[in-house]
Design an enzyme around this catalytic site. Structure first.
Site, PDB file in Angstrom:
ATOM      1  N   GLY A 285     -16.061   4.414  -4.138  1.00  0.00           N
ATOM      2  CA  GLY A 285     -16.608   5.747  -4.361  1.00  0.00           C
ATOM      3  C   GLY A 285     -17.338   5.904  -5.683  1.00  0.00           C
ATOM      4  O   GLY A 285     -17.951   6.947  -5.950  1.00  0.00           O
ATOM      5  N   LYS A 286     -17.297   4.838  -6.498  1.00  0.00           N
ATOM      6  CA  LYS A 286     -17.900   4.884  -7.836  1.00  0.00           C
ATOM      7  C   LYS A 286     -19.363   5.356  -7.800  1.00  0.00           C
ATOM      8  O   LYS A 286     -19.806   6.135  -8.638  1.00  0.00           O
ATOM      9  CB  LYS A 286     -17.830   3.471  -8.440  1.00  0.00           C
ATOM     10  CG  LYS A 286     -17.423   3.415  -9.882  1.00  0.00           C
ATOM     11  CD  LYS A 286     -17.311   1.963 -10.341  1.00  0.00           C
ATOM     12  CE  LYS A 286     -16.004   1.325  -9.902  1.00  0.00           C
ATOM     13  NZ  LYS A 286     -15.959  -0.121 -10.070  1.00  0.00           N
TER      14      LYS A 286
ATOM     15  N   TYR B 235       0.837  -1.210   0.000  1.00  0.00           N
ATOM     16  CA  TYR B 235       0.000   0.000   0.000  1.00  0.00           C
ATOM     17  C   TYR B 235       0.874   1.264   0.000  1.00  0.00           C
ATOM     18  O   TYR B 235       1.868   1.337   0.707  1.00  0.00           O
ATOM     19  CB  TYR B 235      -0.940   0.017   1.211  1.00  0.00           C
ATOM     20  CG  TYR B 235      -2.089  -0.972   1.117  1.00  0.00           C
ATOM     21  CD1 TYR B 235      -2.428  -1.608  -0.079  1.00  0.00           C
ATOM     22  CD2 TYR B 235      -2.867  -1.264   2.244  1.00  0.00           C
ATOM     23  CE1 TYR B 235      -3.486  -2.510  -0.140  1.00  0.00           C
ATOM     24  CE2 TYR B 235      -3.925  -2.160   2.192  1.00  0.00           C
ATOM     25  CZ  TYR B 235      -4.226  -2.781   0.998  1.00  0.00           C
ATOM     26  OH  TYR B 235      -5.280  -3.668   0.941  1.00  0.00           O
TER      27      TYR B 235
ATOM     28  N   LEU C  33     -17.902   0.521  -0.522  1.00  0.00           N
ATOM     29  CA  LEU C  33     -18.596   1.623  -1.209  1.00  0.00           C
ATOM     30  C   LEU C  33     -18.224   1.645  -2.690  1.00  0.00           C
ATOM     31  O   LEU C  33     -18.413   2.653  -3.361  1.00  0.00           O
ATOM     32  CB  LEU C  33     -18.223   2.967  -0.559  1.00  0.00           C
ATOM     33  CG  LEU C  33     -18.388   3.073   0.963  1.00  0.00           C
ATOM     34  CD1 LEU C  33     -17.976   4.463   1.438  1.00  0.00           C
ATOM     35  CD2 LEU C  33     -19.825   2.776   1.389  1.00  0.00           C
ATOM     36  N   ALA C  34     -17.708   0.535  -3.178  1.00  0.00           N
ATOM     37  CA  ALA C  34     -17.321   0.424  -4.597  1.00  0.00           C
ATOM     38  C   ALA C  34     -16.299   1.486  -4.971  1.00  0.00           C
ATOM     39  O   ALA C  34     -16.323   2.040  -6.078  1.00  0.00           O
ATOM     40  CB  ALA C  34     -18.550   0.491  -5.504  1.00  0.00           C
TER      41      ALA C  34
END
Lengths: 300, 300, 300
Positions: free
Chosen positions: A215-216, A53, A212-213
């Site tokens: 932010g998509k 990361y 939350l995908a």
């Protein structure tokens, strides 16, 4: 904050904090420590990392903050991952993007993670991706050595399908205690292909990345996002929720598989909404309305 | 030549010779015998047949050569297959192309194979294709009878997916000892769909048919072949290999599943290169570069 | 009439009568009773229902006929299903189409079915569809309660894939005794995706819904129907069958999985042809000719 028991001597907070964007936030050590303190105060005790990361920097940023207040270590569970090799200015000797689950790579990756995180043990180590070149005998040797030395307490996987899980598990002396997979109302693959059912069958509580995908859904540019957004807003109104992110978390939390969503934000209000989402009981009508609008067609 | 232990009393040479094109080579009995002798001298002791190869002629061509020097029989392992029915001038009573895994068909097919191959036992009999009309009780009866009579020593399958393997195995009194599947850097289906993982889980060393993708890569007419060719040439240079076929074999041999490639050529130099490929250690960078160029996209 | 043993104390007639269109036939109670009597006389003792058939009316129509001659109950096996919630004038409080396999819903659905069918026990209760929101602990509690009270004797599922079956079974104290799936020469999904193999592996005799593809083949509007029709007619001629429906039934009955086709017609001649189809032995040529014409391409 609910807690989920993964095995006899390991339990996680229902909501997990994910640090994969920590490097993007440009926090000082003190600010990172404040975030850690805030999470712990709210009952979020589980922190999700990976060696890669922030191009191999996030573990260190977290570890440097933890070094300011080492007593916090015992109040949290640290998860990290290994097995992906990335090209990075921080790893100039990496020549290509590939997977490496050799014994040597796992052991050295864990040593790096321990040093970066300023800790002498990892609560849960995950193999980051199913590796088509995996030698499961080597993985088993690495895990045994890490367990015996106390460097890693428990082991799991991420993004594994059932056959990949069964294969690796068949070589191990200890149980894999979770599978960290992508789960959201937007991205239904693991609902459809049997991976979530496999978790239920094996009594594995999955960790959910991108709940939350990514932010998509908020940006709403594709057709699927737009139609989901409208339904999520409607359900948010019905529940009295303060945002569609609460509905997205609740949609996962209401599922019987004891899904543990990973919140990847440093913003306090977003973390609050993830926590708040635990209080909503969705009706079957609401849960299936969201499912079907995401699928784009009716269930049979 | 490495050897792979399939079960307590059966081991195969790591490189297997496949006779499916034997009829095309127009060898005299003596020439076929020379090929057999050559393979045995090189340590290739396992020969792969099927009743249908060469429109039901290849087993006989091999058997006629073997009859010239019967002592060779004890120095080799003979694999053959049954279960496909082909229309053929050599089987004028066959009315259509279909599968038949009935007890009667398996037993008569083996009797034919024994006669054709000039032997009184087959080391390994494979069901050639998963048969959607299979009666597993009949297969079990046939296998028991063949085992008891000594006509067949071990049993396996070919082209089976996990559910087909598990189904048939659940009816059998003996273990299926291998799955002969298509495996190559060109054709990745069995890497992607869990079949190779299933072999690893069940400790089955798979036999690989078309390890060179049937020569497709050499002819280089489709986009995938062309891009693979370039990468294979680059890796061949890095390894000091004398051809891309060596890299294709090495790519399979380096995989931890103990894959046994089947070489389907009578040409000595090609057989030599298959054998030579055992000496190359591919780096993770090289293995994944070949994988990804074949996939046509990056791994996640 | 052949019978299929599903478990120690449950057997079904090989041909099953399905009532899902009963409401469309506008039968009087007496006419429905005549149909029931006719089936029983022919050896068809198993009747397939679901709570939702005829928009929640078919069970009652059947039950009202049965009430005219209650002694018939002991001569038949009643199958019904639950788990789908439909919007319907007969369920004005249903707000949306969804699945519900909660304990509460299963228990109340069974109570309704018992009342509608005028019986005090159901021989076999099926979960109608795999429910992505299923809580298997609740299903297990409901099944245990229904079994203990004698309201339901045996349990099964419908339209489940292997991972859904394994997951639910792992939570249950009793075996699931069948999987009712779509099987026909037209609709091959469960042949191809491993579901039928799974039934064979688990020794589950499947019930086949839409064995005639819902009549699609007779109407012959799509290309697949037309080409199937021609082949079925040819095979019907070869067998001396009186219609292609006999061939469609025989194609399933000849398969070794002990498939139990569900006949969904009230017409006596159609029921007769389903029964008659038990007498045909298809050759391998015939069975595979039908398979391949349906697939639209040759087997490998």
């Amino acid at each position: 904050m609910d807690r989920i028991r993964l095995t006899d001597n390991l339990s996680f907070s229902r909501i997990i904090h994910g640090l994969w964007r920590l490097a993007d936030w440009n926090y000082s050590k003190e600010e990172t420590l404040e975030l850690i303190d805030y999470c712990l105060d709210q009952g979020i005790t589980t922190f999700d990392h990976a060696d890669i990361y922030g191009s191999y920097t996030c573990e260190s940023l977290f570890g440097e903050a933890l070094a300011l207040k080492p007593a916090l270590r015992e109040k949290m569970e640290l998860v990290t991952k290994c097995g992906i090799v990335l090209e990075s200015p921080n790893r100039p000797y990496h020549k290509s993007h590939h997977y490496n689950t050799s014994k040597e790579h796992i052991l050295s990756s864990v040593d790096n993670s321990l040093q970066n995180l300023n800790t002498d043990y990892i609560d849960l180590l995950l193999i980051h991706r199913p590796d088509p070149y995996m030698n499961p005998v080597e993985v088993a040797e690495a895990f045994n050595k890490l367990k015996a030395s106390g460097k890693v307490r428990h082991f799991g996987v991420s993004n594994f399908k059932d056959h990949q899980f069964n294969m690796l598990q068949s070589y191990l002396d200890m149980p894999l205690v979770t599978n960290q997979i992508e789960l959201s109302a937007y991205e239904l693959e693991n609902f459809h292909d049997g991976t979530l059912n496999f978790c239920l069958e094996k009594r594995l509580s999955p960790m959910a990345w991108s709940p939350l995908a990514g932010g998509k859904i908020f940006l709403g540019e594709d057709e699927k996002s737009i139609r989901l957004q409208n339904t999520l807003k409607k359900v948010a109104d019905e529940l009295g929720a303060s945002g569609i992110d609460e509905v997205l978390y609740a949609w996962l939390l209401n599922h019987p598989a004891d899904i543990m969503p990973i919140v990847g934000s440093g913003k306090r209000d977003r973390i609050q909404r993830a926590i708040a989402s635990q209080k909503y009981d969705l009706t079957h009508d609401q849960w299936f309305e969201i499912l079907q609008i995401s699928m784009g067609h009716d269930i049979p």
